[in-house]
Design an enzyme around this catalytic site. Structure first.
Site, PDB file in Angstrom:
ATOM      1  N   CYS A   1      -2.940  18.304 -38.886  1.00  0.00           N
ATOM      2  CA  CYS A   1      -4.106  18.307 -39.422  1.00  0.00           C
ATOM      3  C   CYS A   1      -4.593  18.186 -41.050  1.00  0.00           C
ATOM      4  CB  CYS A   1      -4.771  19.711 -39.323  1.00  0.00           C
ATOM      5  SG  CYS A   1      -5.114  20.179 -37.649  1.00  0.00           S
TER       6      CYS A   1
ATOM      7  N   HIS B   1      -8.967  20.395 -43.809  1.00  0.00           N
ATOM      8  CA  HIS B   1      -8.165  21.546 -43.309  1.00  0.00           C
ATOM      9  C   HIS B   1      -8.231  22.769 -44.288  1.00  0.00           C
ATOM     10  CE1 HIS B   1      -5.024  23.605 -41.254  1.00  0.00           C
ATOM     11  NE2 HIS B   1      -4.126  23.896 -42.261  1.00  0.00           N
TER      12      HIS B   1
END
Length: 483
Positions: free
Chosen positions: A73, A127
């Site tokens: 991510c 993120h």
């Protein structure tokens, strides 16, 4: 006198051109989905039910060979939002916020803010929330996962009462509730409300949809779209001759309650998880349908470009593995659909492009589209491909995945063959190599590296890999320790 008249005429032309350009700068709406592989109806899935995304593909260009720069991510999202590759940023883990190591790198929202756009972040975009908050005009941060099944709620309460730290509930949740009971339904609601407020402004909006990331939590009606027993169990066979660290032990899944800490999952639990993954996809598909319908209702679609994308791919039992965290084709290939604004007369609809494109190309493409002066990018604009989908530009797309600080895995594809080298980060020695063919499938089960029959192909792929990752390349290391 003639010079003054000529100068005045040039000034009028430039001013008119500038005003015209500003008027034609489109709105931009990006659906940024977490952990979604090309498991969609428009990509040929025989199981996933995604009518709204399929309609978007019919209204734009679907990229069949799109790739992320790293299958995890934080680095992949930083790469998208800055147009810079992970090796340029030096961040390969989820523990390092972008702004903790790069204060001055220009991001998409910063540049669009500078150029008069209202910028909106909803849900999971970066993120880390610390990277998000100060870069947007409107900010709805990512929310924690919620459980709505009473049994799961009681279980989590019990675990907390027992003093368990960092309690993770089950890996999936199903309850007869409205879409807004889970966070992606609320994200769609916030997006629609914000569109209503900004309908008279130029805007850039990122809608970060968290599903189908674990846990696979979605309203019951989306689970009911599928018959669990009809899902096939993927082969647990790993590629013959694969590097010993090519795959992880999928600890991300093993952190959830009820998942065995060792060994393969049994068939029943495997089907539950595959079922949950599909229910989550149909759930976010419905949210995308709501937001795109709002664009229509507000008469915004005519001047709004839509990007639908994922941060990386995903495994749901293939190779006996789960999640992402690898250089495998199934983890680095991503869905990407771009649909131009309706008032663009030459826009292409219902087209499929086999051009090699990358997530790192999104920022330079938006800069090209809007006519901004952008920073230096590692990616390139793919606007010409959006306008001419049969056009092919690059011969290679590259990704990487680090195994700690001592080993770096670098990988390249030409759209059919994938070549990967695992290198010692200090000495640059090649510890192992992999060559896989992916003509018609995300999976491949035999490492062909070193096979004399494929020697010329391997040499060609080595050369392509080295255009991005020279053999003596030293990788910048900005990763911070886990807190």
């Amino acid at each position: 006198m003639k010079i003054k008249v000529l100068f005045k005429a040039i000034l009028i032309i430039l001013t008119t051109s500038l005003i015209h350009g500003q008027q034609n700068q489109p709105n931009v709406l990006v659906f940024y989905v977490d952990d979604l592989r090309a498991e969609l109806g428009c990509y040929g899935s025989k199981t996933a039910l995604t009518p709204n995304i399929d309609e978007l593909a019919k209204d734009g260009v679907m990229f069949n060979k799109a790739y992320t720069q790293q299958a995890i991510c934080a680095p992949s999202r930083m790469s998208t939002l800055t147009g810079l590759r992970p090796e340029t940023l030096g961040v390969y883990s989820i523990f390092t916020p972008l702004r903790s190591v790069h204060k001055d790198v220009v991001s998409i929202p910063q540049l669009f803010n500078k150029n008069g756009y209202k910028t909106v972040s909803i849900g999971k975009v970066y993120h880390h929330g610390t990277d998000d908050k100060n870069e947007w005009s409107v900010y709805y941060g990512k929310e924690p996962n919620t459980y709505n099944n009473p049994n799961n709620i009681a279980l989590i309460d019990r675990l907390k009462s027992e003093g368990k730290r960092r309690v993770k509930g089950p890996a999936f949740d199903c309850a007869a509730v409205e879409d807004e009971a889970y966070k992606d339904g609320r994200a769609a609601k916030y997006a629609i409300e914000t569109l209503e407020k900004l309908k008279d402004d130029k805007f850039l909006m990122f809608v970060g949809l968290s599903k189908p990331h674990l846990p696979f939590n979605a309203p019951k009606k989306y689970w009911d779209l599928y018959d669990k027993n009809k899902f096939k169990i993927p082969s647990r066979e790993k590629p013959k001759g694969a590097y010993r660290l090519a795959f992880t032990n999928w600890g991300e899944l093993k952190g959830y309650y009820g998942i065995p800490k060792k060994g393969d999952l049994d068939d029943d639990l495997t089907r539950d998880l595959i079922h949950g993954y599909h229910a989550s996809i149909s759930y976010i598909d419905a949210q995308i349908g709501k937001v795109t319908q709002a664009l229509e209702d507000l008469d915004l679609r005519k001047n709004t470009l839509i990007v639908f994308m994922s941060d990386h791919g995903y495994k749901i039992g293939e190779y006996g593995a789960w999640c992402k965290h690898s250089n495998e084709e199934i983890d680095v290939r991503v869905p990407l659909i771009i649909s131009r604004e309706r008032n663009y007369k030459k826009r292409k609809t219902g087209k499929i492009s086999d051009a090699l494109v990358e997530n790192v190309d999104i920022f330079p493409t938006l800069v090209d589209l809007c006519g901004f002066e952008g920073p230096k990018f590692d990616g390139k604009s793919i606007l010409s491909i959006i306008n001419k989908p049969n056009k092919k530009v690059d011969k290679v797309a590259t990704s990487l995945y680090a195994r700690g600080k001592k080993i770096m895995g670098v990988t390249a594809t030409d759209g059919r063959w994938r070549y990967t080298e695992w290198r010692d980060s200090k000495t640059h020695a090649v510890l192992d190599a992999e060559l896989y063919e992916h003509k018609d499938d995300l999976l491949s089960f035999v490492n062909l590296s070193g096979n004399k029959k494929y020697l010329k192909i391997e040499e060609r792929m080595k050369a392509l890999l080295e255009t991005q990752f020279p053999r003596n390349k030293t990788f910048l290391q900005n990763d911070q320790p886990r807190k």
